[in-house]
Design a protein around this motif. Structure first.
Motif, short mmCIF file in Angstrom:
data_model
loop_
_atom_site.label_atom_id
_atom_site.label_comp_id
_atom_site.label_asym_id
_atom_site.label_seq_id
_atom_site.Cartn_x
_atom_site.Cartn_y
_atom_site.Cartn_z
N THR A 111 4.79 -48.41 13.97
CA THR A 111 6.07 -48.48 14.67
C THR A 111 6.81 -47.15 14.51
OG1 THR A 111 6.21 -50.84 14.21
CG2 THR A 111 8.25 -49.71 14.85
N PRO A 112 7.08 -46.45 15.59
CA PRO A 112 7.74 -45.13 15.48
C PRO A 112 9.26 -45.26 15.53
CG PRO A 112 7.04 -45.48 17.74
CD PRO A 112 6.64 -46.72 16.98
N PRO A 113 9.99 -44.32 14.88
CA PRO A 113 11.45 -44.33 14.95
C PRO A 113 11.95 -43.87 16.32
CG PRO A 113 10.69 -42.42 13.74
CD PRO A 113 9.48 -43.24 14.04
N ARG A 114 11.11 -43.23 17.05
CA ARG A 114 11.48 -42.77 18.39
C ARG A 114 10.21 -42.76 19.25
NH1 ARG A 114 11.22 -38.48 14.96
NH2 ARG A 114 9.84 -36.75 15.53
N GLN A 115 10.38 -42.54 20.52
CA GLN A 115 9.23 -42.53 21.43
C GLN A 115 8.20 -41.49 20.95
OE1 GLN A 115 9.33 -44.60 24.19
NE2 GLN A 115 7.20 -44.14 24.71
N ARG A 116 6.97 -41.93 20.87
CA ARG A 116 5.91 -41.01 20.43
C ARG A 116 4.70 -41.12 21.35
NH1 ARG A 116 5.50 -40.57 13.81
NH2 ARG A 116 7.39 -39.30 13.58
N ARG A 117 4.07 -39.99 21.54
CA ARG A 117 2.88 -39.95 22.37
C ARG A 117 1.70 -39.43 21.56
NH1 ARG A 117 3.37 -36.50 27.33
NH2 ARG A 117 4.42 -35.05 25.90
N TYR A 118 0.57 -40.01 21.81
CA TYR A 118 -0.67 -39.63 21.13
C TYR A 118 -1.75 -39.30 22.17
CZ TYR A 118 1.37 -41.97 17.00
OH TYR A 118 2.18 -42.35 15.96
N VAL A 119 -2.69 -38.51 21.74
CA VAL A 119 -3.92 -38.31 22.50
C VAL A 119 -5.06 -38.80 21.62
CG1 VAL A 119 -5.51 -36.68 23.59
CG2 VAL A 119 -3.03 -36.36 23.82
N VAL A 120 -5.74 -39.84 22.07
CA VAL A 120 -6.91 -40.34 21.36
C VAL A 120 -8.13 -39.62 21.93
CG1 VAL A 120 -8.28 -42.38 20.80
CG2 VAL A 120 -5.80 -42.58 21.04
N TRP A 121 -8.98 -39.12 21.06
CA TRP A 121 -10.06 -38.27 21.55
C TRP A 121 -11.37 -38.50 20.81
CZ3 TRP A 121 -11.60 -35.79 17.25
CH2 TRP A 121 -10.64 -35.48 16.27
N SER A 122 -12.42 -38.03 21.43
CA SER A 122 -13.72 -37.88 20.79
C SER A 122 -14.17 -36.46 21.09
CB SER A 122 -14.74 -38.88 21.35
OG SER A 122 -16.02 -38.67 20.77
N GLY A 123 -14.81 -35.80 20.13
CA GLY A 123 -15.17 -34.40 20.36
C GLY A 123 -16.39 -33.97 19.57
#
Length: 199
Positions: free
Chosen positions: A128-140
């Motif tokens: 749960t974030p304190p503010r809006q958060r964005r992630y990039v889920v990746w495979s590399g």
């Protein structure tokens, strides 16, 4: 007296003859055997390593909420292993990549292979974030490349042919996530995924 001089001259010539004959083997030694006929080997140089995301998917988490879900990360790009020849799985490419594996000290993908071209599905839990958060889920994967010289010994073993060009390979497909706005070392998988993912 004249007879003695003739004998003396003949004796000198007879003694000189072996020295003249001994020169012939010396000319052959100018072309020593340097390799075994038909032998093939390679050298590699200028090796570079890059952290390359292959699959990515963006995730946005609103403040006050968390997320546990199955995320399918889509193919962004693929990488192949081989050299600059028409047939990627050629014997020549195998010799070059075998040498490259020894040089970098890691088992690289063999000639003709590619990273997966399918989407990858995993279950992710985001806090749960304190503010809006964005992630990039990746495979590399880590991508390796450089220059090669490929040698083939000629019949007789006194010389060999040389061909040169670029080689490329990869190893270790792995997964992770990058938080947009976080500081990552430049060139790391997390950094590159964040940039390519549009953070």
């Amino acid at each position: 007296m004249k007879v003695r001089r003739g004998i003396r001259i003949a004796t000198v010539l007879a003694l000189a003859a072996p020295a003249l004959i001994a020169v012939a083997p010396g000319t052959a030694s100018a072309y020593p055997q340097v390799c075994k006929a038909g032998e093939k080997w390679a050298t590699v140089s200028g090796t570079k390593v890059t952290n390359a995301p292959t699959h990515m998917q963006g995730v946005s988490i609103a403040p006050g909420s968390n997320l546990t879900r199955t995320v399918t990360i889509k193919v962004d790009r693929t990488f192949s292993a081989g050299i600059d020849v028409t047939t990627e799985a050629s014997a020549k490419a195998g010799v070059v990549l075998a040498k490259a594996s020894v040089t970098v000290g890691a088992k690289l993908a063999v000639a003709g292979s590619r990273t997966t071209s399918k989407s990858i599905t995993d279950t992710w839990t985001f806090p749960t974030p304190p503010r809006q958060r964005r992630y990039v889920v990746w495979s590399g994967t880590r991508v390796y490349g450089g220059r090669y010289s490929y040698h083939v010994c000629k019949p007789g073993g006194r010389s060999y042919t040389t061909e040169s060009g670029p080689w490329r390979s990869y190893r270790t497909q792995w997964v992770g996530s990058s938080l947009c706005g976080a500081r990552y070392p430049k060139g790391s998988m997390e950094y590159n995924a964040a940039v390519l993912g549009g953070c």
